[in-house]
Design an enzyme around this catalytic site. Structure first.
Site, PDB file in Angstrom:
ATOM      1  N   SER A  44       0.824  -1.246   0.114  1.00 40.38           N
ATOM      2  CA  SER A  44      -0.186   0.011   0.101  1.00 40.38           C
ATOM      3  C   SER A  44       1.180   1.146  -0.058  1.00 40.38           C
ATOM      4  O   SER A  44       2.050   0.919   0.383  1.00 40.38           O
ATOM      5  CB  SER A  44      -0.702   0.168   1.357  1.00 40.38           C
ATOM      6  N   TYR A  66      -2.450  -0.177  10.399  1.00 42.68           N
ATOM      7  CA  TYR A  66      -2.406  -0.656   9.042  1.00 42.68           C
ATOM      8  C   TYR A  66      -1.147  -0.287   8.228  1.00 42.68           C
ATOM      9  O   TYR A  66      -0.436  -1.042   7.821  1.00 42.68           O
ATOM     10  CB  TYR A  66      -3.550   0.267   8.261  1.00 42.68           C
ATOM     11  N   LYS A 111       1.579  -2.810   6.802  1.00 42.95           N
ATOM     12  CA  LYS A 111       1.804  -2.619   5.395  1.00 42.95           C
ATOM     13  C   LYS A 111       3.366  -2.175   5.247  1.00 42.95           C
ATOM     14  O   LYS A 111       3.951  -2.787   4.312  1.00 42.95           O
ATOM     15  CB  LYS A 111       1.076  -1.538   4.545  1.00 42.95           C
TER      16      LYS A 111
END
Ligand code: NAP
Ligand code: GCO
Length: 289
Positions: free
Chosen positions: A148, A161, A165
């Site tokens: 991402s 998150y 990632k």
């Protein structure tokens, strides 16, 4: 001399896309099927698996789907054993399954943090560990991780998150380092902001029908001034899953419309009338391209 386009074919390959009932996973699996691969997928519950089976049937794609939580090592081992018995093994793994929790870090509970890390980082470890022995035995394999922009950049409310990632970027490099000798390539797709259910809250129109501030922000940061679509990512997925990319390893390929290369413009200068309404069902209207 082999025609270069034959390098992009996946005929005879078995591709496993995790969490592929909808969104980017469905797009990756569709692309692989169009390139000749046999598709197997899992999702977190039967309702989603059934949703996915219906979506693939509608697209004329024959798939095997089953419930499997990517954080459950025993469930993953069973899924891989079942697929190996039915189809002879797994040639391509896309660690697509993911969750996000948008919560200010000091308000996030450890349980919420652990949930995100577990699915987005430990899940790819569990699934990759399960398929690598078979790939080593076959003498080839492709693992593609769902990284991402948050593998490189942070933003408010996505601490878990981004940490997951970012870790997934380094797991990608480590699988490359440890198993490249067996003709196994592990790379990652780094999408920008793509119109899927996961990002729908970021695009939701305001009460007066005007564009969401974050939608305007993302468009001001994207040279093309639009959100990506799942279709935008299909070509890269096939490339990274195919022999055409056999000498690429340990890389994160960003497919973000240029966001990571562009400082951005003043959001207030965007001409909103240029943008067709982005339907809330997460499909970017054609006119929006
Ligand atoms: P998504 O909403 O992130 O969901 C992916 C799928 O994974 C969903 O079906 C989800 O089920 C499933 N899943 C969640 N936890 C699971 C578990 N423990 N085991 C198995 N499946 C599980 O979909 P997306 O937006 O298409 O994103 C796909 C991947 O790309 C994700 O890893 C995401 O982080 C990444 N990504 C997305 C974007 C974007 O802009 N959309 C950009 C960059 C990267 P539920 O519906 O129940 O959650
Ligand atoms: C967010 C978004 C992003 C995208 C994607 C960007 O809340 O900022 O959900 O995280 O999902 O990861 O590359």
């Amino acid at each position: 001399m082999e025609n270069i386009l034959d390098k992009f074919k996946l005929d005879g390959k078995v591709a496993w896309v995790t969490g592929a009932s909808y969104g980017l996973g469905l797009a990756y699996a569709t692309a692989f099927a169009q390139a000749g691969a046999k598709i197997v997928f899992n999702d977190i519950n039967q309702e989603l698996v059934d949703k996915g089976l219906a979506a693939y049937k509608e697209r004329g794609i024959e798939v095997y789907g089953a419930v499997c939580d990517v954080t459950d090592e025993d469930a993953v081992a069973k899924f891989v054993a079942d697929v190996t018995e039915k189809f002879g093994g797994i040639d391509i793994l896309v660690n697509n399954a993911g969750i996000i929790k948008r919560i200010p870090m000091i308000e996030m509970t450890k349980k919420q943090w652990d949930q995100v890390i577990s699915v987005d980082l430990t899940g790819p470890f569990v699934c990759s560990k399960a398929v690598l022995p078979g790939m080593i035995k076959k003498g080839s394999g492709k693992i593609i991780n769902a990284c991402s922009m948050m593998s490189e950049l942070g933003r408010e409310t996505v601490s878990a998150y981004a940490a997951a990632k970012g870790g997934l970027k380094m797991l990608t490099r480590n699988i490359c380092s440890e198993y490249g000798q067996y003709n196994i390539q592990c790379n990652a797709i780094g999408p920008g902001y793509i119109a899927t259910p996961q990002t729908a809250p970021l695009r939701k129109r305001q009460a007066d029908g005007s564009m969401a501030p974050f939608d305007r922000f993302i468009r001001s940061k994207t040279p093309a001034q639009r959100w990506g679509t799942t279709e935008d990512l299909m070509g890269l997925a096939v490339f990274l899953a195919s022999p055409a990319s056999d000498f690429i390893n340990g890389q994160v390929v960003y497919i973000d419309g240029g966001i990571t290369a562009y400082i951005g413009q003043d959001p207030s200068q965007l001409d909103e009338s240029k943008f067709a309404q982005v339907r809330e069902d997460d499909t970017v209207t054609v006119g929006d391209k």
